[in-house]
Design a protein around this motif. Structure first.
Motif, PDB file in Angstrom:
ATOM      1  N   ALA A  62      64.946  68.078  -7.621  1.00  0.00           N
ATOM      2  CA  ALA A  62      65.451  67.737  -5.724  1.00  0.00           C
ATOM      3  C   ALA A  62      66.835  67.084  -7.030  1.00  0.00           C
ATOM      4  CB  ALA A  62      65.359  67.378  -5.369  1.00  0.00           C
ATOM      5  N   GLY A  63      68.106  67.264  -6.416  1.00  0.00           N
ATOM      6  CA  GLY A  63      69.016  67.292  -7.142  1.00  0.00           C
ATOM      7  C   GLY A  63      69.978  67.918  -7.996  1.00  0.00           C
ATOM      8  N   THR A  64      69.008  68.972  -9.011  1.00  0.00           N
ATOM      9  CA  THR A  64      69.512  69.605  -9.666  1.00  0.00           C
ATOM     10  C   THR A  64      69.420  70.737  -9.866  1.00  0.00           C
ATOM     11  OG1 THR A  64      69.599  69.655 -12.315  1.00  0.00           O
ATOM     12  CG2 THR A  64      67.745  68.639 -11.493  1.00  0.00           C
ATOM     13  N   THR A  65      69.496  71.892 -10.502  1.00  0.00           N
ATOM     14  CA  THR A  65      69.086  73.391 -10.873  1.00  0.00           C
ATOM     15  C   THR A  65      67.198  73.577 -10.492  1.00  0.00           C
ATOM     16  OG1 THR A  65      71.036  74.422 -12.270  1.00  0.00           O
ATOM     17  CG2 THR A  65      69.334  75.653 -12.077  1.00  0.00           C
ATOM     18  N   ASP A  66      67.041  74.078 -10.138  1.00  0.00           N
ATOM     19  CA  ASP A  66      65.507  74.500 -10.128  1.00  0.00           C
ATOM     20  C   ASP A  66      64.911  74.950 -10.631  1.00  0.00           C
ATOM     21  OD1 ASP A  66      63.388  74.799  -8.609  1.00  0.00           O
ATOM     22  OD2 ASP A  66      63.820  76.061  -7.218  1.00  0.00           O
ATOM     23  N   ARG A  67      64.100  74.093 -11.568  1.00  0.00           N
ATOM     24  CA  ARG A  67      63.414  74.937 -12.618  1.00  0.00           C
ATOM     25  C   ARG A  67      61.845  74.717 -12.709  1.00  0.00           C
ATOM     26  NH1 ARG A  67      68.097  73.269 -15.435  1.00  0.00           N
ATOM     27  NH2 ARG A  67      69.106  74.320 -16.892  1.00  0.00           N
ATOM     28  N   THR A  68      61.538  74.814 -11.536  1.00  0.00           N
ATOM     29  CA  THR A  68      59.790  75.040 -11.283  1.00  0.00           C
ATOM     30  C   THR A  68      59.342  75.231 -11.946  1.00  0.00           C
ATOM     31  OG1 THR A  68      60.689  73.717  -9.360  1.00  0.00           O
ATOM     32  CG2 THR A  68      58.613  74.495  -9.535  1.00  0.00           C
ATOM     33  N   GLY A  69      58.138  74.922 -12.668  1.00  0.00           N
ATOM     34  CA  GLY A  69      57.181  76.645 -13.570  1.00  0.00           C
ATOM     35  C   GLY A  69      57.944  76.541 -15.087  1.00  0.00           C
ATOM     36  N   GLN A  70      59.190  76.692 -14.666  1.00  0.00           N
ATOM     37  CA  GLN A  70      59.919  76.423 -15.973  1.00  0.00           C
ATOM     38  C   GLN A  70      58.839  75.475 -17.738  1.00  0.00           C
ATOM     39  OE1 GLN A  70      63.857  76.199 -17.459  1.00  0.00           O
ATOM     40  NE2 GLN A  70      64.104  78.020 -15.124  1.00  0.00           N
ATOM     41  N   VAL A  71      58.649  75.802 -19.000  1.00  0.00           N
ATOM     42  CA  VAL A  71      58.401  74.622 -19.924  1.00  0.00           C
ATOM     43  C   VAL A  71      59.158  74.668 -20.813  1.00  0.00           C
ATOM     44  CG1 VAL A  71      55.961  74.942 -21.093  1.00  0.00           C
ATOM     45  CG2 VAL A  71      55.877  75.942 -19.629  1.00  0.00           C
ATOM     46  N   PHE A  72      59.129  73.619 -21.448  1.00  0.00           N
ATOM     47  CA  PHE A  72      60.053  72.753 -22.375  1.00  0.00           C
ATOM     48  C   PHE A  72      58.781  71.754 -23.324  1.00  0.00           C
ATOM     49  CE2 PHE A  72      62.366  73.038 -18.395  1.00  0.00           C
ATOM     50  CZ  PHE A  72      63.664  73.273 -18.696  1.00  0.00           C
ATOM     51  N   ARG A  73      59.608  72.406 -24.349  1.00  0.00           N
ATOM     52  CA  ARG A  73      58.780  70.891 -25.778  1.00  0.00           C
ATOM     53  C   ARG A  73      58.750  69.605 -25.605  1.00  0.00           C
ATOM     54  NH1 ARG A  73      61.226  73.382 -31.182  1.00  0.00           N
ATOM     55  NH2 ARG A  73      59.135  71.093 -31.925  1.00  0.00           N
ATOM     56  N   ALA A  74      58.307  68.992 -25.746  1.00  0.00           N
ATOM     57  CA  ALA A  74      57.763  67.697 -25.901  1.00  0.00           C
ATOM     58  C   ALA A  74      58.346  66.782 -26.378  1.00  0.00           C
ATOM     59  CB  ALA A  74      56.499  67.735 -24.296  1.00  0.00           C
ATOM     60  N   ALA A  75      58.213  67.018 -27.570  1.00  0.00           N
ATOM     61  CA  ALA A  75      58.240  66.576 -29.006  1.00  0.00           C
ATOM     62  C   ALA A  75      59.536  66.248 -29.148  1.00  0.00           C
ATOM     63  CB  ALA A  75      58.188  67.083 -30.088  1.00  0.00           C
ATOM     64  N   ARG A  76      60.114  66.299 -27.978  1.00  0.00           N
ATOM     65  CA  ARG A  76      61.932  65.884 -28.235  1.00  0.00           C
ATOM     66  C   ARG A  76      62.595  65.421 -27.157  1.00  0.00           C
ATOM     67  NH1 ARG A  76      65.517  71.357 -30.276  1.00  0.00           N
ATOM     68  NH2 ARG A  76      66.805  69.865 -30.272  1.00  0.00           N
ATOM     69  N   GLY A  77      63.791  64.425 -27.278  1.00  0.00           N
ATOM     70  CA  GLY A  77      64.237  63.985 -26.265  1.00  0.00           C
ATOM     71  C   GLY A  77      63.797  62.854 -25.545  1.00  0.00           C
ATOM     72  N   LEU A  78      63.990  62.579 -24.127  1.00  0.00           N
ATOM     73  CA  LEU A  78      64.116  61.755 -23.407  1.00  0.00           C
ATOM     74  C   LEU A  78      62.014  61.477 -23.930  1.00  0.00           C
ATOM     75  CD1 LEU A  78      65.070  59.281 -21.764  1.00  0.00           C
ATOM     76  CD2 LEU A  78      64.820  60.663 -19.839  1.00  0.00           C
ATOM     77  N   THR A  79      60.945  63.240 -23.137  1.00  0.00           N
ATOM     78  CA  THR A  79      59.812  62.894 -22.802  1.00  0.00           C
ATOM     79  C   THR A  79      59.468  62.422 -24.380  1.00  0.00           C
ATOM     80  OG1 THR A  79      60.507  64.554 -21.906  1.00  0.00           O
ATOM     81  CG2 THR A  79      57.861  63.982 -22.430  1.00  0.00           C
ATOM     82  N   GLY A  80      59.484  63.000 -25.548  1.00  0.00           N
ATOM     83  CA  GLY A  80      59.675  62.758 -26.819  1.00  0.00           C
ATOM     84  C   GLY A  80      59.588  60.811 -27.129  1.00  0.00           C
ATOM     85  N   ARG A  81      60.742  60.321 -26.456  1.00  0.00           N
ATOM     86  CA  ARG A  81      60.517  59.121 -26.816  1.00  0.00           C
ATOM     87  C   ARG A  81      59.198  58.631 -26.085  1.00  0.00           C
ATOM     88  NH1 ARG A  81      66.551  57.194 -25.996  1.00  0.00           N
ATOM     89  NH2 ARG A  81      66.039  55.401 -25.379  1.00  0.00           N
ATOM     90  N   LEU A  82      59.652  58.853 -24.649  1.00  0.00           N
ATOM     91  CA  LEU A  82      57.959  58.635 -24.217  1.00  0.00           C
ATOM     92  C   LEU A  82      56.819  58.772 -24.536  1.00  0.00           C
ATOM     93  CD1 LEU A  82      58.391  59.066 -20.017  1.00  0.00           C
ATOM     94  CD2 LEU A  82      56.295  59.504 -20.700  1.00  0.00           C
ATOM     95  N   LEU A  83      56.505  59.664 -24.861  1.00  0.00           N
ATOM     96  CA  LEU A  83      55.555  59.967 -25.191  1.00  0.00           C
ATOM     97  C   LEU A  83      55.414  58.763 -26.553  1.00  0.00           C
ATOM     98  CD1 LEU A  83      55.377  63.811 -25.608  1.00  0.00           C
ATOM     99  CD2 LEU A  83      54.133  62.110 -23.846  1.00  0.00           C
ATOM    100  N   GLU A  84      55.707  58.241 -27.137  1.00  0.00           N
ATOM    101  CA  GLU A  84      55.813  57.884 -28.337  1.00  0.00           C
ATOM    102  C   GLU A  84      55.714  56.134 -28.023  1.00  0.00           C
ATOM    103  OE1 GLU A  84      59.277  57.989 -31.176  1.00  0.00           O
ATOM    104  OE2 GLU A  84      59.497  60.280 -31.696  1.00  0.00           O
ATOM    105  N   GLN A  85      56.308  56.240 -26.994  1.00  0.00           N
ATOM    106  CA  GLN A  85      56.114  54.378 -26.195  1.00  0.00           C
ATOM    107  C   GLN A  85      55.287  54.366 -25.852  1.00  0.00           C
ATOM    108  OE1 GLN A  85      59.778  52.790 -25.001  1.00  0.00           O
ATOM    109  NE2 GLN A  85      61.547  54.272 -27.486  1.00  0.00           N
ATOM    110  N   GLY A  86      55.140  55.380 -24.605  1.00  0.00           N
ATOM    111  CA  GLY A  86      54.288  55.895 -23.512  1.00  0.00           C
ATOM    112  C   GLY A  86      54.545  54.784 -22.865  1.00  0.00           C
TER     113      GLY A  86
END
Length: 624
Positions: A253-277
């Protein structure tokens, strides 16, 4: 927190309104006490002169001023702009002038009314900001000197210096108390504001938690709505794959609808979250690279929290804002709390779904058990009834039967005994596998010899039904000959029972890489696609209930599990009108005709059949 050097700012005016209202009330009481004292003073013995006209002016002026002050709408004046403070200054200045007149009327430099100057100094020192205090102190000193000048400067220089010093000291002390009081009021207001904000954030999280039902979609929708209510401009909830390599957008919500799109998790904010938990954030120009799913949203700051479900990091929840400094600690804490509650709600939903499926499975198992018992009873009763009937007939009329009738009855007896034996063997196999006591005795096996024996026995059991053999000679495999015999026997009888007598049945072997494929095929009616995924389920019987052959619904389930004992899997190719083909693979040890030997043990390969009509039964979990 930084404090403003000048307390007379709008924010502080808002804080001081209740204080000023109380100050006005206390000032009126103090004025009343002073006026009563001055009114009584002339009637008491006193050692100083009193000039009646000037003294009366002070009393009347003070009383009138007090009445006017009491009638003014001070709250509206203070809250409506600067007029309230200005009237307060005018009141103080009028009191100072009246006190100066009173001093002049009661002896000038020796007047006992100097103490009233001290009272007004304490009042404005405790009620006004430092700038106003300094101005009123200067005005008080000027009024004091004016009273001395009006009475001929009848005070010594030491007395004047002492009086001015007293007034200055009182102003300094009361100013200090005022600043400290204002600082405490500021801190209290900040804490109150933070408490209200935190309470509002907690209320938002609690409200969202109450709206989270046992539906995953409803939980995600409630979480998205709650992120927006927390003050974020946009929100995204994503689902991580099982290995944490990619994430898929579930809702935004509040951004372009990308429902269903898949992105790599190893980079960016998600990658940092996976590293730090743990929760991570990013600001300004780094957002585009850190969170590609919101690259065009114009956010200035983003925060992302993990959503743990059953101890696994299964989802992520992100919130973005276009305001600078919007990631306040309280808002981030509330965001993390929302992510935790979302994870708990999703875990409850998952458990509910599992329990619901379990209830359905138990109901289905109960139904299958009832069907199984009914079927077993029927399948056992039919051959037993025939055997019993033939035996009774032979016992009673043996002497009167001719040879042909007797031979026919014995053939029927033998056929039903074989049927009963096959049924009991199936039940025994099923019980052994169910108990986990079935094991595969792997050894080198001449597969052609085993298959020829199975085919010959099946032709006899099927009353001469012909089975075409296409067996490659000289193939030795690693297998359990008993299990191979049982598997192929089940597959051949299955083909016999589900095809017309004139439909050919084929048993063949072929070499595929380092495997030998054993296949049973027919050109019968084929299998309905909706039945294919259930073929190896226990007690499952597809087809029309009115036309399908008798059976327990265990044959293909046993075949699949027996193949699994040898490290193989049942492969099925079938389509309506095309026929059916059942196959399994065994490790090739020696190919005499081809002059080849197999790979090392354990290199078993399972290939997929035609995707349009094929099915590979999963390898069952067998206790050994």
């Amino acid at each position: 927190m930084a404090r403003s050097p000048d307390p007379a700012v709008p924010g502080d005016d808002r804080l001081l309104v209740p204080y000023w209202l109380r100050a006005v009330r206390i000032g009126l009481w103090a004025t009343a006490i002073v006026l009563v004292t001055l009114l009584v003073l002339p009637f008491l013995p006193h050692g100083f002169p009193i000039h009646g006209a000037a003294y009366a002016t002070v009393l009347v002026g003070g009383a009138c001023g007090a009445v006017v002050v009491a009638l003014l709408p001070w709250r509206r004046l203070f809250e409506g702009g600067p007029w309230g403070v200005r009237f307060l200054y005018l009141w103080s200045m009028a009191d100072i002038v009246l006190v100066a007149i009173g001093m002049a009327a009661t002896g000038g430099g020796s007047s006992p009314l100097f103490f009233v100057f001290a009272l007004t100094t304490v009042f404005f020192g405790a009620a006004y900001p430092p700038r106003g205090q300094a101005c009123l102190l200067a005005f008080t000193i000027v009024a004091y000197l004016g009273a001395l000048a009006a009475t001929g400067w009848d005070a010594s220089a030491a007395t004047v210096v002492l009086h001015v010093s007293v007034l200055s000291t009182l102003t300094l002390l009361t100013s200090f108390m005022f600043r400290e009081l204002l600082a405490r009021m500021r801190d209290q207001e900040v804490e109150r504001s933070h408490s209200e904000q935190w309470a509002g954030l907690l209320s938002t999280v609690a409200s969202a938690t109450r709206e989270m039902s046992l539906s995953r979609d409803a939980i995600v929708d409630a979480a998205i709505a709650a992120v927006l209510l927390l003050g974020f401009d946009g929100a995204v909830v994503s689902e991580l794959d099982e290995e944490g390599r990619t994430y898929r957008i579930l809702r935004s919500a509040g951004t372009t609808d990308r429902t269903g799109q898949v992105f790599r998790a190893a980079r960016g904010l998600t990658g940092r979250l996976l590293e730090q938990g743990a929760t991570v954030s990013v600001e300004d120009e780094a957002i585009a690279d850190a969170a590609p799913e919101v690259r065009d949203a114009g956010f200035r700051a983003m925060v992302m929290s993990p959503v743990w479900v059953g101890g696994w990091l299964a989802f992520t929840m992100a919130g973005g804002t276009g305001d600078d400094g919007a990631l306040l600690p309280q808002r981030v804490d509330a965001f993390e709390l929302l992510a935790q509650h979302t994870g708990l709600a999703l875990e409850n939903a998952l458990r509910f779904e599992e329990e619901h499926r379990m209830v359905e499975q138990l109901a289905e198992l109960d139904r299958l058990k009832s069907d199984f018992l009914t079927t077993v009873s029927h399948e056992l009763r039919t051959p037993v009834t025939v055997i019993q009937g033939v035996g009774t007939t032979l016992e009673r009329v043996w002497q009167t039967l001719d040879a042909e009738t007797m031979a026919s009855m014995l053939r029927g007896l033998s056929q039903n005994v074989r049927s009963l034996d096959g049924l009991l063997s199936t039940l025994l196999d099923f019980s052994m596998i169910e108990a986990g006591s079935a094991v595969a005795n792997m050894q080198p096996v001449d597969i052609e010899q085993v298959l020829q024996g199975v085919a010959g026995r099946t032709e006899q059991e099927a009353q001469g039904r012909r089975i075409d053999l296409d067996l490659r000679p000289g193939l030795r495999v690693s297998a359990d000959p008993v299990l191979v015999d049982r598997i192929v026997g089940h597959l051949l009888l299955n083909a016999v029972h589900h095809t017309e007598p004139d439909v050919p049945i084929r048993l063949e072997t072929r070499v595929d890489a380092a495997d030998v494929v054993v296949a049973v095929s027919d050109r019968g009616p084929g299998i309905d696609p909706k039945d294919l995924p259930h073929l190896t389920e226990r007690f499952y019987r597809g087809g029309d209930i009115n036309t399908r052959p008798r059976g327990l619904g265990l044959g293909l389930s046993l075949v699949s599990e027996m193949a699994g004992l040898m490290g193989s899997a049942l492969e099925v190719d079938s389509a309506p009108g095309w026929g059916s083909r059942f196959a399994f693979r065994l490790e090739l040890i020696e190919d005499v005709a081809g002059g080849r030997a197999s790979r090392a043990a354990g290199s078993h390969l399972v290939t997929e059949p035609s995707p349009s009509r094929g099915f590979v039964a999963p390898k069952p979990e067998i206790s050994r």
